[in-house]
Design a protein around this motif. Structure first.
Motif, short mmCIF file in Angstrom:
data_model
loop_
_atom_site.label_atom_id
_atom_site.label_comp_id
_atom_site.label_asym_id
_atom_site.label_seq_id
_atom_site.Cartn_x
_atom_site.Cartn_y
_atom_site.Cartn_z
N PRO A 105 0.84 -1.20 0.00
CA PRO A 105 0.00 0.00 0.00
C PRO A 105 0.87 1.25 0.00
CG PRO A 105 -0.02 -1.02 2.16
CD PRO A 105 0.72 -1.96 1.26
N ALA A 106 1.40 1.57 -1.16
CA ALA A 106 2.32 2.71 -1.30
C ALA A 106 2.20 3.27 -2.70
CB ALA A 106 3.76 2.26 -1.03
N ASN A 107 2.75 4.46 -2.90
CA ASN A 107 2.76 5.12 -4.20
C ASN A 107 3.42 4.22 -5.24
OD1 ASN A 107 3.70 6.96 -6.39
ND2 ASN A 107 2.83 8.52 -5.06
N LEU A 108 2.86 4.18 -6.44
CA LEU A 108 3.41 3.34 -7.49
C LEU A 108 4.85 3.72 -7.83
CD1 LEU A 108 3.12 1.14 -9.60
CD2 LEU A 108 1.95 2.79 -11.09
N ALA A 109 5.23 4.95 -7.56
CA ALA A 109 6.61 5.38 -7.83
C ALA A 109 7.61 4.57 -7.01
CB ALA A 109 6.78 6.87 -7.53
N THR A 110 7.17 3.99 -5.90
CA THR A 110 8.10 3.16 -5.11
C THR A 110 8.55 1.95 -5.90
OG1 THR A 110 6.30 1.89 -4.08
CG2 THR A 110 7.06 3.87 -2.93
N ARG A 111 7.73 1.47 -6.84
CA ARG A 111 8.14 0.33 -7.66
C ARG A 111 9.26 0.74 -8.62
NH1 ARG A 111 7.81 -2.87 -4.57
NH2 ARG A 111 7.66 -1.00 -3.28
N LEU A 112 9.21 1.98 -9.11
CA LEU A 112 10.30 2.48 -9.95
C LEU A 112 11.58 2.62 -9.13
CD1 LEU A 112 8.43 5.30 -11.93
CD2 LEU A 112 9.10 3.05 -12.80
N VAL A 113 11.45 3.18 -7.93
CA VAL A 113 12.62 3.30 -7.05
C VAL A 113 13.22 1.94 -6.79
CG1 VAL A 113 13.42 3.98 -4.75
CG2 VAL A 113 11.76 5.42 -5.96
N GLU A 114 12.37 0.99 -6.44
CA GLU A 114 12.82 -0.37 -6.13
C GLU A 114 13.58 -0.98 -7.32
OE1 GLU A 114 12.25 -3.92 -3.45
OE2 GLU A 114 12.02 -1.78 -3.17
N ALA A 115 13.01 -0.88 -8.49
CA ALA A 115 13.62 -1.50 -9.67
C ALA A 115 14.94 -0.84 -10.05
CB ALA A 115 12.64 -1.46 -10.84
N ILE A 116 14.95 0.49 -10.07
CA ILE A 116 16.13 1.20 -10.56
C ILE A 116 17.25 1.21 -9.52
CG2 ILE A 116 17.01 3.42 -11.36
CD1 ILE A 116 14.14 3.95 -12.46
N VAL A 117 16.94 1.59 -8.29
CA VAL A 117 17.99 1.70 -7.28
C VAL A 117 18.58 0.33 -6.98
CG1 VAL A 117 18.50 2.33 -4.89
CG2 VAL A 117 17.06 3.82 -6.29
N HIS A 118 17.75 -0.69 -6.80
CA HIS A 118 18.30 -2.01 -6.54
C HIS A 118 19.02 -2.57 -7.77
CE1 HIS A 118 17.14 -2.43 -2.49
NE2 HIS A 118 15.84 -2.61 -2.69
N GLY A 119 18.56 -2.19 -8.96
CA GLY A 119 19.30 -2.59 -10.15
C GLY A 119 20.73 -2.06 -10.12
N GLU A 120 20.88 -0.80 -9.74
CA GLU A 120 22.22 -0.21 -9.61
C GLU A 120 22.98 -0.78 -8.42
OE1 GLU A 120 23.77 2.48 -11.82
OE2 GLU A 120 22.47 0.99 -12.78
N ASP A 121 22.25 -1.17 -7.37
CA ASP A 121 22.91 -1.77 -6.20
C ASP A 121 23.74 -2.99 -6.57
OD1 ASP A 121 21.95 0.05 -4.33
OD2 ASP A 121 20.22 -1.18 -3.77
N VAL A 122 23.28 -3.74 -7.56
CA VAL A 122 24.04 -4.92 -7.97
C VAL A 122 24.90 -4.64 -9.20
CG1 VAL A 122 22.41 -6.51 -6.93
CG2 VAL A 122 22.12 -5.90 -9.32
N ARG A 123 24.44 -3.80 -10.11
CA ARG A 123 25.21 -3.57 -11.33
C ARG A 123 26.53 -2.83 -11.04
NH1 ARG A 123 19.87 -2.60 -13.98
NH2 ARG A 123 19.61 -4.23 -15.58
N ARG A 124 26.48 -1.81 -10.21
CA ARG A 124 27.70 -1.02 -10.00
C ARG A 124 28.84 -1.83 -9.40
NH1 ARG A 124 26.13 5.36 -9.10
NH2 ARG A 124 24.64 5.44 -10.84
#
Length: 217
Positions: A105-124
């Motif tokens: 139960p949160a703003n849909l933008a949190t799904r973008l944050v989750e996908a992008i930030v965690h994507g960089e968390d492993v890619r970098r």
């Protein structure tokens, strides 16, 4: 967020599949490499992303009750549920779940944050480069800037600074200027260490220092 609901979900689904493709190429030892999330390996982050992809509103509430309201404990429980001893199986489950539209139960933008930030968390840490749609990064950054750190955002990290996008020229906030890509700005305000060399302007050192802080008082 300028993206429509369908556009936001499409961006999330596409990013999940791109991340799955990237992780399918890494060496076995890389799964245990530390990510940018303190205490989490690359495999841990993937298991977390699998858990959040599968978790809808009811399941989220149940997980928080089981964790007695402790977000960190709920996340750790989710990783234990979804982390297979064989990373290849975790990856296969993640790929199979990429198209789900479940969210807490949160703003849909949190799904973008989750996908992008965690994507960089492993890619970098792995030396990989992500390719994210500019509107998705912008929507994630705008959400983080209006959300307090205690709720998973980054408003305090950007407080008193004027962030200027090197991509679009868009400016946010007031104070000493910091110029950087919207992706680096997003990572910094999300509490991920970003080197000061990634930024220009009189506020660069302050933002880089704040980016390494998991909490801001």
């Amino acid at each position: 967020m300028n993206l429509s609901k369908n556009e936001a979900w499409d961006a999330v689904h596409d990013e999940r599949l791109r991340l799955a493709d990237d992780l399918a190429t890494i060496a076995a030892a890389d799964w245990q490499r530390p990510s940018l999330c303190p205490g989490w390996s690359v495999h841990d982050v993937l298991a977390h992303l699998l858990d959040t992809a599968r978790t809808g509103r009811v399941a989220f509430v149940r997980s928080m009750i089981a964790a007695r309201g402790d977000f960190d404990r709920a996340n750790a429980d989710g990783i234990r549920r979804c982390k297979d001893p064989d990373p290849a199986r975790t990856l296969a489950e993640f790929r199979a779940s990429a198209g789900l539209r479940r969210t807490p139960p949160a703003n849909l933008a949190t799904r973008l944050v989750e996908a992008i930030v965690h994507g960089e968390d492993v890619r970098r840490p792995l030396g990989l480069s992500g390719d994210y749609p500019a509107p998705a990064v912008r929507g994630a950054l705008d959400y983080q800037l209006r959300t307090r750190v205690s709720f998973g955002g980054g408003a305090e990290r950007a407080a008193g600074l004027r962030l200027i996008s090197a991509d679009s020229g868009a400016a946010r906030g007031e104070g000493p200027e910091v110029r950087g890509t919207e992706l680096d700005l997003l990572m910094a305000v999300s509490g991920r260490p970003v080197p000061v060399a990634a930024f220009d302007g009189p506020g660069a050192e302050l933002l880089a220092a704040r980016s390494a802080q998991s909490s801001i008082q």
